[in-house]
Design a protein around this motif. Structure first.
Motif: not given
Length: 239
Positions: A118, A164, A168-169, A172-173
């Motif tokens: 990622r 991120a 993770g999501l 990251g957002l």
């Protein structure tokens, strides 16, 4: 549990007051609500078992919030420095507790490999965003703010990328929304055309960013204890 819900509810009310005040052009409401946001979020995080680095990052954000209530350039620079300190706290926290640091048997190689893959995919995306933003804004920024804004942008982008890549999501957002919020501020400083009620959009994305970063970090800490907590990795001090 009850205390956490009460504090989170108070945070929600402060958010509502701030955003409604900005939408209505009611400066007094914004002045009252804005200083309450990060202390309430930090209190909720503390009741949720947050480490000191997360609390420090949120309280640095609080310092930046207070300083940016002033339109004076020294206050802007001091506020930027306060937010930069918060990004450093986030960077250390995400690096210390992020999934990339977990290649132990307990978590297996899949988590480590997924985070590494990622990260490789995200590098060109965030690098392009950083270079494009700095190059486009540079000619229109006041001369004495160009270098500080460029340096701050580098730190902010590194924080958003690390959130991120390692958490993770959700986090990251949050990092991406922080980038968006501060880019809106920078375009205002550069005197670019702004959307209606720009302060509303700046605060909306900023509040969401801080909440998602905090929630993402807490989620990562719940599912992945610090490496030092592993019995296999902590040397015994018992003779």
């Amino acid at each position: 549990m009850i205390a956490r819900r009460v504090v989170l509810g108070a945070f929600g009310l402060a958010v509502l007051l701030d955003l409604v005040s900005l939408a209505a052009g009611h400066d007094a409401g914004h002045t009252v609500a804005k200083p309450l946001l990060m202390p309430l979020l930090a209190a909720w995080a503390a009741l949720s078992g947050a480490p000191r680095l997360l609390l420090a990052a949120l309280l640095c954000g609080w310092g930046g919030d207070i300083l940016l209530l002033s339109d004076a350039e020294p206050a802007f620079l001091a506020g930027m420095a306060s937010f930069a300190a918060g990004h450093i706290c986030y960077l250390v926290l995400f690096t210390r507790y992020g999934s990339k640091g977990y290649g132990s048997k307990r978590y297996g190689s899949r988590t480590y490999g997924g985070a590494r893959a990622r990260g490789r995919l995200l590098v060109p995306l965030y690098a392009t965003a950083l270079v494009a933003t700095v190059l486009l804004l540079w000619p229109d920024l006041p001369a004495d703010l160009r270098v500080p804004v460029a340096g701050y942008s580098l730190l902010l982008t590194a924080m958003a990328y690390t959130a991120a890549a390692r958490l993770g999501l959700l986090a990251g957002l949050g990092g991406a929304l922080f980038l968006l919020s501060d880019t809106l501020i920078a375009t205002g400083v550069a005197d670019w055309p702004q959307p209606p009620r720009p302060d509303l959009w700046i605060m909306l994305t900023y509040i969401a960013a801080q909440f998602l970063l905090a929630k993402g970090a807490l989620g990562a800490l719940r599912t992945r204890p610090a490496p030092a907590a592993s019995h296999a990795e902590v040397p015994s001090t018992i003779p």
